[in-house]
Design a protein around this motif. Sequence first.
Motif, PDB file in Angstrom:
ATOM      1  N   UNK A 187       0.831  -1.202   0.000  1.00 25.50           N
ATOM      2  CA  UNK A 187       0.000   0.000   0.000  1.00 25.50           C
ATOM      3  C   UNK A 187       0.866   1.254   0.000  1.00 25.50           C
ATOM      4  N   UNK A 188       2.061   1.155   0.533  1.00 25.89           N
ATOM      5  CA  UNK A 188       2.968   2.317   0.496  1.00 25.89           C
ATOM      6  C   UNK A 188       3.343   2.620  -0.960  1.00 25.89           C
ATOM      7  N   UNK A 189       3.694   1.593  -1.702  1.00 28.00           N
ATOM      8  CA  UNK A 189       4.017   1.807  -3.110  1.00 28.00           C
ATOM      9  C   UNK A 189       2.786   2.256  -3.899  1.00 28.00           C
ATOM     10  N   UNK A 190       1.654   1.625  -3.641  1.00 27.15           N
ATOM     11  CA  UNK A 190       0.423   2.029  -4.335  1.00 27.15           C
ATOM     12  C   UNK A 190       0.163   3.521  -4.128  1.00 27.15           C
ATOM     13  N   UNK A 191       0.296   3.960  -2.880  1.00 29.29           N
ATOM     14  CA  UNK A 191       0.039   5.357  -2.563  1.00 29.29           C
ATOM     15  C   UNK A 191       1.051   6.274  -3.254  1.00 29.29           C
ATOM     16  N   UNK A 192       2.315   5.884  -3.226  1.00 29.25           N
ATOM     17  CA  UNK A 192       3.363   6.707  -3.849  1.00 29.25           C
ATOM     18  C   UNK A 192       3.108   6.869  -5.347  1.00 29.25           C
ATOM     19  N   UNK A 193       2.674   5.803  -5.985  1.00 24.86           N
ATOM     20  CA  UNK A 193       2.404   5.866  -7.427  1.00 24.86           C
ATOM     21  C   UNK A 193       1.161   6.719  -7.697  1.00 24.86           C
ATOM     22  N   UNK A 194       0.156   6.589  -6.851  1.00 24.42           N
ATOM     23  CA  UNK A 194      -1.052   7.401  -7.029  1.00 24.42           C
ATOM     24  C   UNK A 194      -0.731   8.884  -6.861  1.00 24.42           C
ATOM     25  N   UNK A 195       0.093   9.189  -5.884  1.00 31.63           N
ATOM     26  CA  UNK A 195       0.455  10.595  -5.662  1.00 31.63           C
ATOM     27  C   UNK A 195       1.277  11.146  -6.826  1.00 31.63           C
ATOM     28  N   UNK A 196       2.170  10.316  -7.340  1.00 33.63           N
ATOM     29  CA  UNK A 196       2.958  10.757  -8.498  1.00 33.63           C
ATOM     30  C   UNK A 196       2.046  11.029  -9.692  1.00 33.63           C
ATOM     31  N   UNK A 197       1.036  10.199  -9.849  1.00 29.43           N
ATOM     32  CA  UNK A 197       0.084  10.434 -10.933  1.00 29.43           C
ATOM     33  C   UNK A 197      -0.682  11.726 -10.733  1.00 29.43           C
ATOM     34  N   UNK A 198      -1.235  11.890  -9.535  1.00 32.35           N
ATOM     35  CA  UNK A 198      -2.065  13.073  -9.263  1.00 32.35           C
ATOM     36  C   UNK A 198      -1.260  14.360  -9.384  1.00 32.35           C
ATOM     37  N   UNK A 199       0.044  14.266  -9.117  1.00 35.81           N
ATOM     38  CA  UNK A 199       0.900  15.462  -9.158  1.00 35.81           C
ATOM     39  C   UNK A 199       1.295  15.868 -10.574  1.00 35.81           C
ATOM     40  N   UNK A 200       0.939  15.042 -11.543  1.00 30.90           N
ATOM     41  CA  UNK A 200       1.413  15.294 -12.920  1.00 30.90           C
ATOM     42  C   UNK A 200       0.684  16.446 -13.593  1.00 30.90           C
ATOM     43  N   UNK A 201      -0.461  16.813 -13.067  1.00 29.98           N
ATOM     44  CA  UNK A 201      -1.215  17.925 -13.702  1.00 29.98           C
ATOM     45  C   UNK A 201      -0.560  19.263 -13.435  1.00 29.98           C
TER      46      UNK A 201
END
Lengths: 132, 132, 132, 132
Positions: free
Chosen positions: A118-132
């Motif tokens: 879940x730590x990796x899942x969260x890190x990847x989700x945050x990286x995605x959301x930050x791309x805008x």
Amino acid sequence: MNITLAQAEKIVSAAKEKAKSLDTKMNIAVVDAGANLVAFARMDGAWLGSLDISIKKAKTARYFDMNTGAVGELSQPGGSLYNIEHSNNGLITFPGGVPIKNGSEEIIGAIGVSGSSVENDQAVAEAGAAAL
Amino acid sequence: MNITLAQAEKIVSAAKEKAKSLDTKMNIAVVDAGANLVAFARMDGAWLGSLDISIKKAKTARYFDMNTGAVGELSQPGGSLYNIEHSNNGLITFPGGVPIKNGSEEIIGAIGVSGSSVENDQAVAEAGAAAL
Amino acid sequence: MNITLAQAEKIVSAAKEKAKSLDTKMNIAVVDAGANLVAFARMDGAWLGSLDISIKKAKTARYFDMNTGAVGELSQPGGSLYNIEHSNNGLITFPGGVPIKNGSEEIIGAIGVSGSSVENDQAVAEAGAAAL
Amino acid sequence: MNITLAQAEKIVSAAKEKAKSLDTKMNIAVVDAGANLVAFARMDGAWLGSLDISIKKAKTARYFDMNTGAVGELSQPGGSLYNIEHSNNGLITFPGGVPIKNGSEEIIGAIGVSGSSVENDQAVAEAGAAAL
């Protein structure tokens, strides 16, 4: 305000890059402001069971406009939202789902990621959301 | 043999180009050999109801390794597969779903397209499948 | 653009008035641009089975941005959209569902009505949609 | 005895007023003695995920003729109704669902509210139920 496909694809692309940098294989889902799927990618070899989880994480994050992990803290036994997961055809309330905001801090969708810790899942989700 | 995400993304990209050339707004889904979603894109302004239909078309095409329209010819009243749509949590059996083959003519997945007339849906699905 | 609750309540109120003028008892549902319920009213004595139908009609009208009856003309045996009703957890494709537009002709939601003949259902839905 | 639409609308209206006084945005559902939806309103900007939760709270309160929070106290791990939430297509057992009684203390329906803290949800549900 609603997310566009071009924005969603940019987010998926950023999430994939982050997943690769962590040496993980992820399912990545992006929903719009109405919690309907806009873009999805399952990386080669990613867990099949994470497909549905990634979509449910994205929906959950938009349903309540917060990170999925924040919902999970409240849904534990004895918590104020115990067993909220039974609503909306099934929520996923551990980390990996994150709202997506535009430049004006309006929520225009959400991303859900599943396939590793879940730590990796969260890190990847945050990286995605930050791309805008 | 199974489709890769890179192949699925190439297919989605080709389908989007074809959709634009027809002045249509499509939901485009690609499933793998196991009939599980690999890639998805909903073009801006595409019908919301076509989201689920595009995924069901892709699954239907892989479930039976044929174009969805071919299933639909057999599922009519009096037909040999009458109301087969009730299986598998709902099939869609009108055109727009097409199996995806690799260079050795092996079926490695399927594409489903929904958002316009069935003729346009089918044309976009074929353009996607032909991109490999 | 999305419908507001105030607009939805105005629409439900107008639909109720029309239903009374026709001496009918209706279930009336209004969904927003994301096909999610905004307002609902079941008139005293209205058919219980029409509750779900009214909501499905509203969703169907927004899913495809057209009157539900128009979908039903295409979903008959031999039609281009035969058995489309199996998608989206069940569509209702006979009359009684109508898109709702704002002053700029943008679709901001939909109304679904069920409880009498399809002619009456459609008349009440149109009266509701016209209230904006 | 069963709730009327006029009574349900009075309850929704009172609940909306209470929600505004608390500076919250709520989903408000009222079901009848048969646990079927009678009236519903989603306030502008209310959480999408609370739509389903509000309806499930109203149903849960009528299914067992008690406040939803009372069910939740029994459904915890080790409790006598552990995981009762799996029944009836999903219950919601935290506060916000309240039975509705007529002047003779007969239960004629229930209200479910969701969109804020469970304390606020419960306060709004009680304000609604008290409006009769």
